[in-house]
Design a protein around this motif. Structure first.
Motif, PDB file in Angstrom:
ATOM      1  N   PHE A 265       0.822  -1.212   0.000  1.00 54.17           N
ATOM      2  CA  PHE A 265       0.000   0.000   0.000  1.00 54.17           C
ATOM      3  C   PHE A 265       0.861   1.269   0.000  1.00 54.17           C
ATOM      4  O   PHE A 265       0.323   2.378  -0.004  1.00 54.17           O
ATOM      5  N   LYS A 266       2.184   1.100   0.045  1.00 56.56           N
ATOM      6  CA  LYS A 266       3.088   2.252  -0.024  1.00 56.56           C
ATOM      7  C   LYS A 266       3.841   2.171  -1.344  1.00 56.56           C
ATOM      8  O   LYS A 266       3.236   2.261  -2.415  1.00 56.56           O
ATOM      9  N   SER A 267       5.136   1.968  -1.288  1.00 55.08           N
ATOM     10  CA  SER A 267       5.913   1.918  -2.529  1.00 55.08           C
ATOM     11  C   SER A 267       5.601   0.680  -3.361  1.00 55.08           C
ATOM     12  O   SER A 267       5.781   0.672  -4.577  1.00 55.08           O
ATOM     13  N   MET A 268       5.129  -0.381  -2.703  1.00 57.62           N
ATOM     14  CA  MET A 268       4.813  -1.618  -3.431  1.00 57.62           C
ATOM     15  C   MET A 268       3.421  -1.615  -4.053  1.00 57.62           C
ATOM     16  O   MET A 268       3.071  -2.498  -4.818  1.00 57.62           O
ATOM     17  N   GLY A 269       2.597  -0.642  -3.707  1.00 57.93           N
ATOM     18  CA  GLY A 269       1.238  -0.661  -4.222  1.00 57.93           C
ATOM     19  C   GLY A 269       0.387  -1.710  -3.510  1.00 57.93           C
ATOM     20  O   GLY A 269       0.621  -2.037  -2.343  1.00 57.93           O
ATOM     21  N   SER A 270      -0.584  -2.296  -4.215  1.00 59.05           N
ATOM     22  CA  SER A 270      -1.573  -3.174  -3.578  1.00 59.05           C
ATOM     23  C   SER A 270      -1.277  -4.660  -3.729  1.00 59.05           C
ATOM     24  O   SER A 270      -1.893  -5.484  -3.052  1.00 59.05           O
TER      25      SER A 270
END
Length: 457
Positions: A265-270
């Motif tokens: 949910f941050k740099s990696m997305g979902s």
């Protein structure tokens, strides 16, 4: 049945007459009242049975010959069913499918049909089909459909009372027997003369070969030389099929940024699995509801690595790594091409709205088309219903389109009207313990024979 009904009515009338003639003069008033009610009872019973007696009068002499021939050869039909059930013929057993085809090829040739086996390319890994044809110029040109492959293997024929158990017994080797013995009765009574009939028994109905344009090309060509199609898949006491849903496959593939799970949910997305879950939930919320439309995600796999090979999914991953890939396989069932394309458009729209750090695509593969309901199909049902009632059997109603899966007849009903479900009754298809109802075989053969007779006049 009608002769029995007539006998019952006649017996009741004779009993009434005899009772009136022999009743003692000193009978009680109570007995006298009972006797007075008997004419009313006989009249009531007669009124109830009168429609059936009227139907019996509609059977023509030539049609009665068909009925008598079928009754006289009922045991032969069961004997042939036992023989072909004992030949294992799952779709992938090419030799077994060809062996069953050879049995029916000889049978059709004995009826004066020109029969040939149509091989499929080796790369398709399918046995091929049996095509038998008889030329004629009288009445409607008929295409009769069946299949000789099965899903499972292993259970030999065994009889238990009025049921014949064995792999492929009801789906649909008994239907093939119904088709054949209807033609036998027509041939032996001279009613097949000058009729044009094409019979096609496919060897891969349970798992059709690709490309479909090749595996069903001969069937479509036969339909173009025909006016009507009759299919002998599993039948029923009072139902026939005027519509069947089509089926197609879909594959959803999701990719995503991957790395340490603390950054989801941050740099990696979902992550790929959340995106797959979003899409499936939106399918559920958006597509669910329209009559006859179903969509089923049957297999799902997600993780760091996912591999799809020969329709099988394998996965590897760890709990502290954001999923890099997810794959979902499923099917879509529909009652028309319009319904199919509308659903596909909505699915593509949902897939396109990706969560952060993810991307997804969905691909579709056509399977068996839909047998959409039509006026021509319903007219055939009405004619079968008239035949059934004229023979003293049940009224025929249309089976709900959602009650059975896709079938071969759907490849041709965009060209000509069709009717399915003319085969034997039974149960347990695609499972151990499959059986055909042997006592209903003569009824189903009679319905088919008289229907073919009337269509080819």
């Amino acid at each position: 049945m009608n002769s029995v009904i007539s006998l019952v009515v006649l017996t009741m009338m004779l009993m009434l007459t005899a009772t009136a003639q022999t009743a003692p003069k000193e009978m009680t008033k109570r007995h006298s009242r009972r006797l007075c009610h008997m004419p009313m009872l006989v009249a009531f019973v007669f009124l109830l049975l009168c429609p059936l007696l009227i139907h019996a009068q509609k059977i023509l002499p030539d049609e009665q010959k068909l009925v008598d021939h079928i009754d006289a050869h009922a045991s032969e039909a069961i004997g042939l069913l036992e023989r072909v059930v004992n030949i294992e013929s799952p779709t992938e057993n090419l030799a077994g499918v060809r062996q069953v085809g050879a049995v029916f090829k000889r049978e059709f040739e004995s009826l004066g049909f020109t029969a040939r086996w149509i091989d499929m390319p080796v790369a398709m890994k399918r046995a091929g089909h049996l095509l038998a044809e008889k030329q004629g110029t009288k009445g409607k040109r008929l295409l009769l459909l069946g299949h000789i492959d099965t899903v499972l293997r292993g259970e030999k024929f065994r009889r238990q009372g009025n049921q014949g158990f064995g792999t492929g017994s009801s789906d649909m080797k008994a239907g093939d027997v119904v088709l054949l013995f209807a033609l036998k009765a027509l041939r032996e009574t001279g009613a097949l003369k000058d009729a044009q009939v094409i019979v096609m028994l496919t060897g891969d109905e349970e798992d059709s070969g690709d490309p479909v344009a090749l595996s069903r090309g001969d069937m479509v060509a036969a339909a173009r030389r025909s006016d009507l199609a009759l299919s002998f898949e599993n039948g029923g006491s009072n139902i026939a099929t005027v519509a069947r849903r089509g089926s197609s496959d879909w594959v959803l593939e999701v990719t995503a940024k991957t790395g340490h799970s603390s950054q989801i949910f941050k740099s990696m997305g979902s992550g790929a699995i959340f995106e797959a879950a979003r899409i499936l939930n939106q399918f559920y919320e958006t597509l669910r509801g329209p009559e006859y439309l179903t969509f089923n995600p049957s297999v799902i796999s997600g993780g760091t690595e996912v591999d799809l090979k020969d329709q099988n999914l394998t996965t590897a991953g760890k709990t502290n790594v954001v999923a890099a890939r997810a794959i979902v396989r499923g099917d879509l069932r529909f009652i028309s091409e319009e319904q199919k394309e509308t659903a596909r458009a909505k699915m593509r729209e949902i897939v396109a709205k990706s969560l952060p750090g993810t991307s997804a695509k969905i691909t579709f593969a056509d399977g068996i088309p839909a047998m959409s309901p039509s006026e021509g199909n319903m007219n055939l049902l009405k004619q079968l219903d008239a035949v059934s009632q004229d023979l003293g059997f049940e009224k025929i109603e249309p089976l709900g389109a959602g009650e059975r899966g896709a079938g071969d007849i759907a490849y041709v009903t965009h060209l000509i009207p069709g009717l399915d479900g003319l085969g034997a009754t039974g149960g347990g298809a695609h499972a151990r313990g499959e059986y055909a109802d042997l006592d209903t075989l003569p009824r189903q053969i009679k319905r088919a024979a008289v229907l073919i007779y009337r269509l080819t006049r």
